[in-house]
Motif scaffolding. Structure first.
Motif, short mmCIF file in Angstrom:
data_model
loop_
_atom_site.label_atom_id
_atom_site.label_comp_id
_atom_site.label_asym_id
_atom_site.label_seq_id
_atom_site.Cartn_x
_atom_site.Cartn_y
_atom_site.Cartn_z
N THR A 112 0.85 -1.19 0.00
CA THR A 112 0.00 0.00 0.00
C THR A 112 0.89 1.24 0.00
O THR A 112 1.80 1.36 0.81
CB THR A 112 -0.89 0.03 1.25
OG1 THR A 112 -1.69 -1.15 1.25
CG2 THR A 112 -1.79 1.25 1.25
N LYS A 122 -5.78 7.59 -6.62
CA LYS A 122 -4.93 6.51 -6.11
C LYS A 122 -3.55 6.54 -6.75
O LYS A 122 -3.41 6.81 -7.95
CB LYS A 122 -5.60 5.17 -6.41
CG LYS A 122 -4.89 3.98 -5.77
CD LYS A 122 -5.37 2.65 -6.32
CE LYS A 122 -6.84 2.48 -6.29
NZ LYS A 122 -7.27 1.12 -6.69
N PRO A 124 -0.72 4.45 -8.18
CA PRO A 124 -0.46 3.06 -8.59
C PRO A 124 0.96 2.63 -8.24
O PRO A 124 1.87 3.46 -8.13
CB PRO A 124 -0.66 3.10 -10.10
CG PRO A 124 -0.35 4.51 -10.49
CD PRO A 124 -0.76 5.37 -9.33
N LEU A 153 -6.35 -7.22 -8.09
CA LEU A 153 -5.73 -5.93 -8.37
C LEU A 153 -6.01 -5.50 -9.81
O LEU A 153 -6.08 -6.33 -10.72
CB LEU A 153 -4.22 -6.03 -8.14
CG LEU A 153 -3.78 -6.37 -6.71
CD1 LEU A 153 -2.30 -6.70 -6.67
CD2 LEU A 153 -4.10 -5.23 -5.76
N ASP A 208 -4.13 -0.40 -9.70
CA ASP A 208 -3.33 -0.73 -8.52
C ASP A 208 -1.86 -0.90 -8.89
O ASP A 208 -0.98 -0.57 -8.11
CB ASP A 208 -3.85 -2.04 -7.89
CG ASP A 208 -5.26 -1.89 -7.36
OD1 ASP A 208 -5.46 -1.13 -6.40
OD2 ASP A 208 -6.17 -2.53 -7.94
#
Length: 325
Positions: A112, A122, A124, A153, A208
Protein backbone atom coordinates in the motif's frame (compact mmCIF):
# COMPACT_ATOMS: atom_id res chain seq x y z
CA UNK A 1 18.60 -26.19 12.16
CA UNK A 2 14.88 -26.17 11.45
CA UNK A 3 14.91 -24.80 7.91
CA UNK A 4 12.87 -27.65 6.48
CA UNK A 5 10.13 -28.16 9.04
CA UNK A 6 7.88 -25.86 7.06
CA UNK A 7 4.91 -27.51 5.33
CA UNK A 8 4.66 -26.41 1.72
CA UNK A 9 1.50 -26.18 -0.39
CA UNK A 10 1.40 -29.49 -2.24
CA UNK A 11 0.34 -28.28 -5.69
CA UNK A 12 2.91 -25.48 -5.89
CA UNK A 13 5.62 -27.72 -4.43
CA UNK A 14 4.91 -30.49 -6.95
CA UNK A 15 5.31 -27.98 -9.79
CA UNK A 16 8.59 -26.76 -8.28
CA UNK A 17 9.86 -30.33 -7.79
CA UNK A 18 9.07 -31.12 -11.42
CA UNK A 19 10.58 -27.85 -12.65
CA UNK A 20 13.88 -28.52 -10.90
CA UNK A 21 14.02 -32.22 -11.81
CA UNK A 22 16.75 -31.84 -14.46
CA UNK A 23 18.92 -29.73 -12.17
CA UNK A 24 18.49 -32.12 -9.27
CA UNK A 25 19.17 -35.23 -11.35
CA UNK A 26 22.32 -33.71 -12.85
CA UNK A 27 23.58 -32.62 -9.43
CA UNK A 28 22.99 -35.92 -7.65
CA UNK A 29 24.43 -38.01 -10.47
CA UNK A 30 27.73 -36.17 -9.90
CA UNK A 31 27.28 -36.04 -6.11
CA UNK A 32 26.74 -39.78 -5.73
CA UNK A 33 29.86 -40.51 -7.79
CA UNK A 34 31.86 -38.11 -5.62
CA UNK A 35 30.97 -39.85 -2.35
CA UNK A 36 30.93 -43.42 -3.67
CA UNK A 37 33.00 -45.61 -1.37
CA UNK A 38 33.60 -42.75 1.06
CA UNK A 39 32.38 -42.71 4.64
CA UNK A 40 33.99 -39.51 5.88
CA UNK A 41 33.85 -35.94 4.56
CA UNK A 42 37.53 -35.41 3.78
CA UNK A 43 39.51 -33.09 1.50
CA UNK A 44 38.85 -35.25 -1.57
CA UNK A 45 35.10 -35.18 -0.99
CA UNK A 46 35.14 -31.40 -0.51
CA UNK A 47 37.27 -30.89 -3.63
CA UNK A 48 34.80 -32.97 -5.63
CA UNK A 49 31.85 -31.12 -4.11
CA UNK A 50 33.44 -27.80 -5.05
CA UNK A 51 33.76 -28.92 -8.67
CA UNK A 52 30.14 -30.18 -8.71
CA UNK A 53 28.77 -26.88 -7.39
CA UNK A 54 30.77 -24.85 -9.91
CA UNK A 55 29.66 -27.06 -12.82
CA UNK A 56 26.07 -26.75 -11.55
CA UNK A 57 26.35 -23.00 -12.19
CA UNK A 58 26.30 -21.99 -8.53
CA UNK A 59 29.29 -19.79 -9.36
CA UNK A 60 32.86 -19.81 -8.06
CA UNK A 61 32.50 -17.20 -5.31
CA UNK A 62 29.31 -18.68 -3.89
CA UNK A 63 30.74 -22.19 -4.12
CA UNK A 64 33.78 -21.15 -2.09
CA UNK A 65 31.48 -19.70 0.59
CA UNK A 66 29.54 -22.96 0.79
CA UNK A 67 32.69 -25.09 0.96
CA UNK A 68 34.14 -22.84 3.71
CA UNK A 69 30.96 -23.24 5.75
CA UNK A 70 31.06 -27.01 5.39
CA UNK A 71 34.76 -27.07 6.30
CA UNK A 72 33.90 -25.14 9.46
CA UNK A 73 31.24 -27.73 10.30
CA UNK A 74 33.71 -30.55 9.71
CA UNK A 75 36.31 -28.87 11.93
CA UNK A 76 33.75 -28.26 14.67
CA UNK A 77 32.14 -31.70 14.63
CA UNK A 78 35.50 -33.48 14.08
CA UNK A 79 33.86 -36.33 12.18
CA UNK A 80 31.13 -36.02 9.62
CA UNK A 81 30.01 -38.91 7.49
CA UNK A 82 29.18 -38.58 3.82
CA UNK A 83 25.65 -39.73 4.70
CA UNK A 84 25.17 -36.40 6.49
CA UNK A 85 26.66 -34.27 3.71
CA UNK A 86 23.44 -33.69 1.76
CA UNK A 87 21.62 -32.47 4.88
CA UNK A 88 24.52 -30.16 5.77
CA UNK A 89 24.67 -28.85 2.21
CA UNK A 90 20.96 -28.03 2.26
CA UNK A 91 21.26 -26.23 5.59
CA UNK A 92 24.30 -24.17 4.62
CA UNK A 93 22.86 -23.08 1.27
CA UNK A 94 19.54 -22.18 2.90
CA UNK A 95 21.51 -20.19 5.47
CA UNK A 96 23.41 -18.42 2.72
CA UNK A 97 20.19 -17.53 0.90
CA UNK A 98 18.71 -16.26 4.17
CA UNK A 99 21.27 -13.46 4.09
CA UNK A 100 19.54 -12.02 1.01
CA UNK A 101 15.87 -11.16 1.33
CA UNK A 102 13.88 -13.31 -1.06
CA UNK A 103 10.42 -12.71 -2.42
CA UNK A 104 8.29 -15.09 -0.38
CA UNK A 105 6.63 -12.25 1.50
CA UNK A 106 5.24 -10.67 -1.68
CA UNK A 107 2.73 -13.38 -2.65
CA UNK A 108 1.90 -11.33 -5.75
CA UNK A 109 0.53 -8.55 -3.56
CA UNK A 110 1.41 -4.88 -3.92
CA UNK A 111 2.46 -2.73 -0.96
CA UNK A 112 0.00 0.00 0.00
CA UNK A 113 1.44 3.35 -1.04
CA UNK A 114 1.00 6.15 1.48
CA UNK A 115 1.72 8.99 -0.92
CA UNK A 116 -1.70 9.31 -2.57
CA UNK A 117 -1.97 12.29 -4.87
CA UNK A 118 -3.20 15.59 -3.45
CA UNK A 119 -6.34 15.43 -5.57
CA UNK A 120 -7.34 12.16 -3.94
CA UNK A 121 -6.52 9.86 -6.87
CA UNK A 122 -4.93 6.51 -6.11
CA UNK A 123 -1.18 6.19 -6.50
CA UNK A 124 -0.46 3.06 -8.59
CA UNK A 125 2.46 0.77 -7.86
CA UNK A 126 4.83 1.03 -10.84
CA UNK A 127 6.91 -1.99 -11.81
CA UNK A 128 9.54 -1.50 -14.55
CA UNK A 129 10.74 -4.73 -16.15
CA UNK A 130 14.18 -4.99 -17.78
CA UNK A 131 16.13 -7.78 -19.43
CA UNK A 132 17.59 -8.82 -22.77
CA UNK A 133 15.43 -10.17 -25.57
CA UNK A 134 14.68 -13.87 -25.38
CA UNK A 135 14.89 -14.31 -21.60
CA UNK A 136 11.12 -14.60 -21.16
CA UNK A 137 10.55 -10.96 -20.23
CA UNK A 138 7.23 -10.54 -22.03
CA UNK A 139 5.94 -13.89 -20.76
CA UNK A 140 6.94 -12.96 -17.22
CA UNK A 141 5.05 -9.66 -17.51
CA UNK A 142 1.97 -11.50 -18.76
CA UNK A 143 2.10 -14.03 -15.96
CA UNK A 144 2.62 -11.30 -13.36
CA UNK A 145 -0.38 -9.43 -14.73
CA UNK A 146 -2.42 -12.61 -14.44
CA UNK A 147 -1.30 -13.26 -10.86
CA UNK A 148 -1.94 -9.67 -9.77
CA UNK A 149 -5.37 -9.65 -11.38
CA UNK A 150 -6.16 -12.98 -9.73
CA UNK A 151 -5.49 -11.26 -6.41
CA UNK A 152 -8.13 -8.67 -7.28
CA UNK A 153 -5.73 -5.93 -8.37
CA UNK A 154 -6.37 -3.66 -11.35
CA UNK A 155 -3.44 -3.89 -13.80
CA UNK A 156 -2.30 -1.73 -16.73
CA UNK A 157 0.56 -2.68 -19.07
CA UNK A 158 2.85 -0.28 -20.91
CA UNK A 159 4.62 -1.46 -24.09
CA UNK A 160 7.77 0.67 -23.87
CA UNK A 161 9.93 -1.86 -25.74
CA UNK A 162 9.40 -0.01 -29.01
CA UNK A 163 12.61 -1.28 -30.61
CA UNK A 164 10.93 -4.45 -31.87
CA UNK A 165 7.42 -4.57 -33.30
CA UNK A 166 7.24 -8.20 -32.16
CA UNK A 167 7.71 -7.13 -28.55
CA UNK A 168 4.66 -4.86 -28.72
CA UNK A 169 2.58 -7.53 -30.44
CA UNK A 170 3.65 -10.24 -27.96
CA UNK A 171 2.71 -8.06 -25.02
CA UNK A 172 -0.64 -7.30 -26.66
CA UNK A 173 -1.32 -11.05 -26.87
CA UNK A 174 -0.74 -11.34 -23.14
CA UNK A 175 -2.83 -8.25 -22.39
CA UNK A 176 -5.71 -9.77 -24.37
CA UNK A 177 -5.25 -13.16 -22.74
CA UNK A 178 -5.28 -11.75 -19.22
CA UNK A 179 -7.88 -9.12 -20.19
CA UNK A 180 -6.02 -6.05 -18.96
CA UNK A 181 -5.55 -2.72 -20.80
CA UNK A 182 -2.25 -2.09 -22.58
CA UNK A 183 -0.89 1.31 -23.63
CA UNK A 184 1.11 1.19 -26.85
CA UNK A 185 2.49 3.34 -29.64
CA UNK A 186 4.06 2.48 -32.97
CA UNK A 187 7.40 0.71 -33.30
CA UNK A 188 10.24 3.23 -33.03
CA UNK A 189 8.33 5.57 -30.74
CA UNK A 190 10.06 7.12 -27.76
CA UNK A 191 9.91 4.52 -24.93
CA UNK A 192 9.66 7.30 -22.34
CA UNK A 193 6.61 8.66 -24.13
CA UNK A 194 4.91 5.27 -23.90
CA UNK A 195 5.77 4.99 -20.20
CA UNK A 196 4.38 8.48 -19.60
CA UNK A 197 1.12 7.63 -21.37
CA UNK A 198 0.85 4.32 -19.49
CA UNK A 199 1.18 6.02 -16.12
CA UNK A 200 -1.26 8.78 -17.04
CA UNK A 201 -3.77 6.16 -18.17
CA UNK A 202 -3.11 4.00 -15.10
CA UNK A 203 -3.79 6.91 -12.76
CA UNK A 204 -6.96 7.79 -14.66
CA UNK A 205 -8.15 4.17 -14.52
CA UNK A 206 -7.26 3.98 -10.80
CA UNK A 207 -4.95 1.05 -11.45
CA UNK A 208 -3.33 -0.73 -8.52
CA UNK A 209 -0.25 -1.71 -10.50
CA UNK A 210 1.30 -0.57 -13.79
CA UNK A 211 3.88 -2.84 -15.44
CA UNK A 212 6.22 -1.17 -17.93
CA UNK A 213 8.10 -3.31 -20.44
CA UNK A 214 11.44 -1.91 -21.69
CA UNK A 215 13.85 -2.67 -24.54
CA UNK A 216 16.42 -5.38 -23.97
CA UNK A 217 19.39 -4.17 -25.98
CA UNK A 218 22.84 -4.65 -24.45
CA UNK A 219 24.98 -3.68 -27.45
CA UNK A 220 25.76 -0.33 -25.84
CA UNK A 221 25.59 -0.03 -22.06
CA UNK A 222 25.70 3.78 -22.15
CA UNK A 223 22.69 3.96 -24.48
CA UNK A 224 20.82 1.48 -22.29
CA UNK A 225 21.62 3.50 -19.17
CA UNK A 226 20.48 6.74 -20.81
CA UNK A 227 17.26 5.22 -22.11
CA UNK A 228 16.27 3.66 -18.79
CA UNK A 229 17.18 6.84 -16.91
CA UNK A 230 14.98 8.87 -19.27
CA UNK A 231 12.07 6.44 -18.82
CA UNK A 232 12.39 6.82 -15.05
CA UNK A 233 12.53 10.62 -15.18
CA UNK A 234 9.46 10.87 -17.37
CA UNK A 235 7.48 8.42 -15.22
CA UNK A 236 8.27 10.54 -12.16
CA UNK A 237 6.44 13.47 -13.74
CA UNK A 238 3.26 11.44 -13.24
CA UNK A 239 4.08 9.35 -10.13
CA UNK A 240 6.76 11.07 -8.11
CA UNK A 241 8.58 8.03 -6.76
CA UNK A 242 8.16 5.71 -9.75
CA UNK A 243 9.31 3.08 -10.43
CA UNK A 244 8.74 1.34 -7.12
CA UNK A 245 10.45 -1.82 -8.32
CA UNK A 246 12.87 -2.52 -11.19
CA UNK A 247 12.61 -6.23 -11.97
CA UNK A 248 15.43 -7.82 -13.98
CA UNK A 249 14.39 -10.98 -15.83
CA UNK A 250 17.15 -13.55 -16.38
CA UNK A 251 17.08 -16.82 -18.33
CA UNK A 252 18.20 -19.53 -15.90
CA UNK A 253 18.97 -21.93 -18.76
CA UNK A 254 21.90 -19.74 -19.86
CA UNK A 255 23.83 -20.44 -16.67
CA UNK A 256 26.85 -18.20 -16.33
CA UNK A 257 25.58 -15.92 -19.10
CA UNK A 258 22.79 -14.94 -16.70
CA UNK A 259 25.48 -13.70 -14.30
CA UNK A 260 26.94 -11.57 -17.07
CA UNK A 261 23.54 -10.09 -17.92
CA UNK A 262 22.97 -9.29 -14.26
CA UNK A 263 26.33 -7.48 -14.16
CA UNK A 264 25.47 -5.45 -17.25
CA UNK A 265 22.03 -4.38 -16.08
CA UNK A 266 23.01 -3.64 -12.49
CA UNK A 267 25.75 -1.40 -13.90
CA UNK A 268 23.27 0.35 -16.21
CA UNK A 269 20.42 0.93 -13.77
CA UNK A 270 19.34 0.28 -10.20
CA UNK A 271 17.82 -3.21 -10.12
CA UNK A 272 15.72 -3.95 -7.04
CA UNK A 273 14.49 -7.50 -7.71
CA UNK A 274 15.08 -10.51 -9.96
CA UNK A 275 13.03 -13.10 -11.81
CA UNK A 276 14.82 -16.23 -13.05
CA UNK A 277 12.95 -18.02 -15.84
CA UNK A 278 13.07 -21.33 -17.77
CA UNK A 279 14.38 -23.40 -14.87
CA UNK A 280 12.23 -26.35 -15.92
CA UNK A 281 14.12 -26.86 -19.18
CA UNK A 282 17.65 -26.85 -17.80
CA UNK A 283 20.09 -28.55 -15.44
CA UNK A 284 21.45 -25.13 -14.46
CA UNK A 285 19.08 -24.42 -11.55
CA UNK A 286 22.05 -23.75 -9.28
CA UNK A 287 22.37 -20.35 -10.97
CA UNK A 288 19.55 -19.08 -8.71
CA UNK A 289 21.71 -19.73 -5.64
CA UNK A 290 24.73 -17.94 -7.07
CA UNK A 291 22.85 -14.94 -8.45
CA UNK A 292 20.95 -14.42 -5.20
CA UNK A 293 24.18 -14.57 -3.20
CA UNK A 294 26.48 -12.58 -5.47
CA UNK A 295 24.24 -9.65 -6.35
CA UNK A 296 22.47 -9.29 -2.99
CA UNK A 297 19.29 -8.51 -4.92
CA UNK A 298 16.22 -10.49 -3.89
CA UNK A 299 15.03 -13.17 -6.28
CA UNK A 300 11.26 -12.55 -6.22
CA UNK A 301 10.03 -14.94 -8.90
CA UNK A 302 11.13 -18.12 -10.65
CA UNK A 303 9.72 -19.68 -13.80
CA UNK A 304 9.33 -23.46 -13.48
CA UNK A 305 7.01 -24.23 -16.40
CA UNK A 306 5.20 -22.82 -19.41
CA UNK A 307 1.76 -22.64 -17.78
CA UNK A 308 0.30 -19.30 -16.74
CA UNK A 309 0.42 -20.43 -13.09
CA UNK A 310 4.05 -21.58 -13.33
CA UNK A 311 5.64 -18.27 -12.37
CA UNK A 312 6.16 -18.78 -8.64
CA UNK A 313 7.10 -16.50 -5.80
CA UNK A 314 10.63 -17.60 -4.91
CA UNK A 315 10.84 -19.23 -1.50
CA UNK A 316 14.39 -20.14 -0.53
CA UNK A 317 13.31 -23.01 1.72
CA UNK A 318 11.06 -24.59 -0.90
CA UNK A 319 13.75 -24.14 -3.56
CA UNK A 320 16.52 -25.78 -1.52
CA UNK A 321 14.18 -28.56 -0.39
CA UNK A 322 13.24 -29.34 -4.01
CA UNK A 323 16.81 -29.09 -5.30
CA UNK A 324 18.51 -31.22 -2.65
CA UNK A 325 15.85 -33.71 -1.50
Amino acid sequence: MSFFKKIFSSEKKETLDKGLEKSKTSFFTKFNKAVAGKTKVDDDVLDNLEEILVTSDVGVNTTLKVITRIEDRVAKDKYLGTSELNKILREEIAGLLSETNSGEETQFSIPTLANNAADGTKTPYVLMVVGVNGVGKTTTIGKLAYQFKKKGLKVVLGAADTFRAAAIDQLQVWADRVDVPMIRQDMGSDPASVAFDALKSGVKLEADVIIIDTAGRLHNKVNLMNELSKVKRVMQKVVGDAPHDVLLVLDGSTGQNAFEQAKQFTAATEVTSLAVTKLDGTAKGGVVIGISDQFKIPVKYIGVGEGIEDLQVFNKYEFVDSFFK
